[in-house]
Design an enzyme around this catalytic site. Structure first.
Site, PDB file in Angstrom:
ATOM      1  CD  GLU A 177      -2.727   1.242   2.518  1.00 48.06           C
ATOM      2  OE1 GLU A 177      -3.774   1.913   2.493  1.00 48.06           O
ATOM      3  OE2 GLU A 177      -2.355   0.615   3.521  1.00 48.06           O
ATOM      4  CE  LYS A 216      -7.561   1.643   3.421  1.00 51.49           C
ATOM      5  NZ  LYS A 216      -6.264   2.010   4.042  1.00 51.49           N
ATOM      6  CB  CYS A 221      -4.667  -1.367   4.083  1.00 49.87           C
ATOM      7  SG  CYS A 221      -3.765  -1.431   5.668  1.00 49.87           S
TER       8      CYS A 221
END
Length: 295
Positions: free
Chosen positions: A44, A117, A154
């Site tokens: 990431e 995300k 993540c």
């Protein structure tokens, strides 16, 4: 007929120099491709330090347009090597509008797709809500020449709903570029609990959905620019798990690592025959999952 993919993962410790980080990453991608990797996954926000330890408007200068000059570099690399490349970039969509975005490049250098995300944390040393607008592209697998990639990022890895939707939409595997570690005041016991929970959660996604999982984390200590904490020690431990949650590879906690791991996509079919979770789901009983909480 057995279908396998050779997956390259890069677990890297970053410096304050974006140019240095990109240069080292690209050299490692070339090395993995030379070892047979067909798909390479990066961690990431791999181009910079993890800037979300502090809230600073200056850090928005790190953001890039997509597409743009930076994505052109990664596109050229993917085309040169004939690989699928999963990157994780700080996207400048417009003035004051930014995303934490995974961009997938196909083997011809084209952008196969992107994922913004969806779950954005806001915890001590992880002040991501200051920087990132939650994603608006949904949970959509990216079609590539190697298959359908369920790319998440993540904090998304803690949410079984995200993994499930990717699986229901036909993802061949789940991929998690990651930046997670220990805050300086965490005790050894707390460190162990956190890391184990992180691994268990993602292995559970593999089991529940009958899919391989690729999780690539950064490694090394990054200081807190504000001095309010002792910084983050990223715990590495990148891993590849098979569709029963079995480890196919696990990287160390404290070292930079590049590894090629062979993953069978055919095995997912057999595992889902043994464990038909998708068949037995009581979808008629799940509407309550759309609520924040059931009082």
């Amino acid at each position: 007929m057995e279908k396998t993919i050779k997956i390259g993962i890069i677990q890297q410790a970053n410096s304050a120099s974006v140019a240095d980080n990109r240069s080292r990453l690209m050299a490692k991608v070339r090395s993995l491709a030379a070892r047979g990797a067909q798909l390479v996954v990066l961690q990431e926000l791999h181009d910079s330090l993890y800037f979300c330890q502090v809230e600073s408007t200056d850090n928005f200068d790190l953001a890039i347009p997509i597409p743009g000059d930076v994505t052109a570099q990664y596109a050229a690399l993917a085309a040169e090597l004939g690989i699928v490349l999963v990157t994780s970039l700080f996207e400048r969509r417009a003035a004051g509008l930014y995303h934490n975005t995974a961009v997938v490049f196909d083997s011809d250098g084209s952008i196969a797709g992107r994922y913004r995300k969806m779950h954005i944390p806001d915890d001590p040393a992880y002040y991501e809500k200051f920087y990132f607008t939650p994603g608006d592209l949904g949970f959509e697998p990216v079609n590539t020449s190697l298959g359908r990639l369920g790319v998440l990022v993540c904090w998304d890895q803690w949410y079984p709903e995200a993994a499930r939707i990717m699986a229901l939409k036909g993802a061949d595997m789940l991929i998690y570029p990651t930046a997670i570690g220990w805050e300086s005041t965490d005790t050894p016991a707390e460190q162990s609990r956190q890391r184990d929970a992180w691994i268990i959660s993602q292995r559970a996604h593999a089991v529940a959905n009958g899919l391989p999982v690729i999780s690539v984390n950064r490694v090394g200590h990054e200081p807190d620019p504000s001095g309010a904490t002792g910084g983050i020690l990223f715990w590495g431990s990148s891993f590849v798990a098979g569709p029963q949650g079995e480890f196919l590879y696990q990287a160390p906690t404290g070292e930079e690592t590049e590894q090629v791991v062979e993953v069978s996509l055919t095995r997912s079919e057999q595992v889902r025959r043994w464990w038909p979770f998708l068949r037995d789901r009581r979808i008629d009983q799940f509407p309550q999952l759309a609520h924040r909480y059931l009082d």
